[in-house]
Design an enzyme around this catalytic site. Structure first.
Site, PDB file in Angstrom:
ATOM      1  N   ILE A   1       0.820  -1.217   0.000  1.00  0.00           N
ATOM      2  CA  ILE A   1       0.000   0.000   0.000  1.00  0.00           C
ATOM      3  C   ILE A   1       0.860   1.277   0.000  1.00  0.00           C
ATOM      4  O   ILE A   1       0.399   2.325  -0.443  1.00  0.00           O
ATOM      5  CB  ILE A   1      -0.998  -0.019   1.184  1.00  0.00           C
TER       6      ILE A   1
ATOM      7  N   ASP B   1       1.385  -0.444   9.513  1.00  0.00           N
ATOM      8  CA  ASP B   1       1.665   0.798  10.250  1.00  0.00           C
ATOM      9  C   ASP B   1       3.172   1.123  10.161  1.00  0.00           C
ATOM     10  O   ASP B   1       3.571   2.239   9.781  1.00  0.00           O
ATOM     11  CB  ASP B   1       1.227   0.583  11.714  1.00  0.00           C
TER      12      ASP B   1
ATOM     13  N   GLY C   1       3.770  -4.313  11.024  1.00  0.00           N
ATOM     14  CA  GLY C   1       2.806  -4.496   9.945  1.00  0.00           C
ATOM     15  C   GLY C   1       2.720  -3.307   9.008  1.00  0.00           C
ATOM     16  O   GLY C   1       3.722  -2.641   8.711  1.00  0.00           O
TER      17      GLY C   1
HETATM   18  N1  AR6 Z   1       0.789  -3.055   2.320  1.00  0.00           N
HETATM   19  C1  AR6 Z   1      -0.434  -3.647   2.422  1.00  0.00           C
HETATM   20  N2  AR6 Z   1      -0.768  -4.486   3.431  1.00  0.00           N
HETATM   21  C2  AR6 Z   1       0.175  -4.749   4.363  1.00  0.00           C
HETATM   22  C3  AR6 Z   1       1.467  -4.185   4.335  1.00  0.00           C
HETATM   23  C4  AR6 Z   1       1.749  -3.301   3.261  1.00  0.00           C
HETATM   24  N3  AR6 Z   1       2.942  -2.710   3.137  1.00  0.00           N
HETATM   25  N4  AR6 Z   1       2.165  -4.658   5.401  1.00  0.00           N
HETATM   26  C5  AR6 Z   1       1.343  -5.495   6.074  1.00  0.00           C
HETATM   27  N5  AR6 Z   1       0.141  -5.563   5.453  1.00  0.00           N
HETATM   28  P1  AR6 Z   1      -1.428  -5.364  10.591  1.00  0.00           P
HETATM   29  P2  AR6 Z   1      -3.792  -4.934  12.333  1.00  0.00           P
HETATM   30  C6  AR6 Z   1      -1.067  -6.345   5.797  1.00  0.00           C
HETATM   31  O1  AR6 Z   1      -0.836  -6.286  11.579  1.00  0.00           O
HETATM   32  O2  AR6 Z   1      -4.109  -6.384  12.316  1.00  0.00           O
HETATM   33  C7  AR6 Z   1       0.463  -2.594  14.181  1.00  0.00           C
HETATM   34  O3  AR6 Z   1       1.582  -2.848  14.974  1.00  0.00           O
HETATM   35  C8  AR6 Z   1      -0.902  -7.542   6.694  1.00  0.00           C
HETATM   36  O4  AR6 Z   1      -0.418  -8.653   5.948  1.00  0.00           O
HETATM   37  O5  AR6 Z   1      -0.562  -4.369   9.920  1.00  0.00           O
HETATM   38  O6  AR6 Z   1      -4.917  -3.949  12.131  1.00  0.00           O
HETATM   39  C9  AR6 Z   1      -0.331  -1.367  14.636  1.00  0.00           C
HETATM   40  O7  AR6 Z   1       0.492  -0.403  15.247  1.00  0.00           O
HETATM   41  C10 AR6 Z   1      -2.340  -7.756   7.168  1.00  0.00           C
HETATM   42  O8  AR6 Z   1      -3.066  -8.490   6.194  1.00  0.00           O
HETATM   43  O9  AR6 Z   1      -2.674  -4.515  11.231  1.00  0.00           O
HETATM   44  C11 AR6 Z   1      -1.309  -1.948  15.597  1.00  0.00           C
HETATM   45  O10 AR6 Z   1      -0.767  -2.067  16.890  1.00  0.00           O
HETATM   46  C12 AR6 Z   1      -2.914  -6.344   7.213  1.00  0.00           C
HETATM   47  O11 AR6 Z   1      -1.943  -5.516   6.532  1.00  0.00           O
HETATM   48  C13 AR6 Z   1      -1.605  -3.319  15.036  1.00  0.00           C
HETATM   49  O12 AR6 Z   1      -0.448  -3.684  14.280  1.00  0.00           O
HETATM   50  C14 AR6 Z   1      -3.129  -5.805   8.600  1.00  0.00           C
HETATM   51  O13 AR6 Z   1      -2.130  -6.280   9.490  1.00  0.00           O
HETATM   52  C15 AR6 Z   1      -2.789  -3.331  14.093  1.00  0.00           C
HETATM   53  O14 AR6 Z   1      -3.072  -4.639  13.712  1.00  0.00           O
END
Ligand code: AR6
Length: 177
Positions: free
Chosen positions: A17, A40, A38
């Site tokens: 993204i 973020d 992730g």
């Molecule tokens: N582009 C698109 N999707 C992504 C990317 C990227 N570059 N990187 C990861 N994903 P998560 P949550 C996907 O854990 O579950 C953080 O530490 C990933 O594969 O990012 O809402 C925050 O600070 C997954 O499918 O978010 C919060 O503390 C999706 O993004 C917590 O994690 C969401 O995974 C939020 O957890």
């Protein structure tokens, strides 16, 4: 994969993204807006320190709500930070809070004149939301919103793996049958 919903397009792609050229991208943040892993972590790394500076000023964001900052060095002009629920057992208001995270992001986008917006799959990583259920909630919320509100021309979901992409594709096919 792309579907026309009224005058808007709903699109699903596999990718990162942080490369999106939509007016805004959505971040799956935590309620302290403190950054993390992730998506973020990826957004703050790619967008640079200006985004965190604004997050600090804002101070926080309750689960199910959204706030907006600059996109910093990203191609997207804005980052919309939303906070999805941590999944426990499905009996802690998770579905409603997840839908609210998407809806609040869409509302803040329209309020800021944003026409195109990209979402990650909120809550389905570290927050443990089962992706089959989450995909249906995400797509249904977005479809209902863009049917009723003519402000947006493109809403895209950027899925990070082939597997996640397939789940969203199946859910969208089911919802548009
Ligand atoms: N582009 C698109 N999707 C992504 C990317 C990227 N570059 N990187 C990861 N994903 P998560 P949550 C996907 O854990 O579950 C953080 O530490 C990933 O594969 O990012 O809402 C925050 O600070 C997954 O499918 O978010 C919060 O503390 C999706 O993004 C917590 O994690 C969401 O995974 C939020 O957890």
């Amino acid at each position: 994969m792309e579907k026309k919903i009224g005058s808007a397009a709903l699109s699903l792609i596999k990718g990162d993204i942080t490369h999106e050229e939509t007016d805004a991208i959505v971040n799956a943040a935590n309620s302290r807006l403190a950054g993390g892993g992730g998506v973020d972590g990826a957004i703050h790394r790619a967008g640079g320190p200006k985004i965190m500076e604004e997050c600090r000023k804002i101070g926080g964001c309750p689960t199910g709500s959204a706030v907006i900052t600059t996109g910093g060095n990203l191609k997207a002009k804005y980052v919309i930070h939303t906070v999805g629920p941590i999944y426990h057992d499905g009996k802690h208001n998770e579905a409603k809070l997840l839908s609210s995270a998407y809806k609040s992001s869409l509302e803040i986008a329209v309020k800021n004149g944003i026409k195109s917006l990209a979402f990650p799959s909120i809550s389905t990583g570290a927050y443990g939301y089962p992706i089959n259920e989450a995909a249906e909630i995400a797509l249904k919320t977005v479809m209902d919103f863009i049917r009723a509100d003519k402000g947006l021309s493109l809403v895209r979901f950027v899925l990070f793996s082939d597997q996640d992409f397939e789940v969203y594709k199946k859910a969208l096919e089911k919802l548009t049958k």
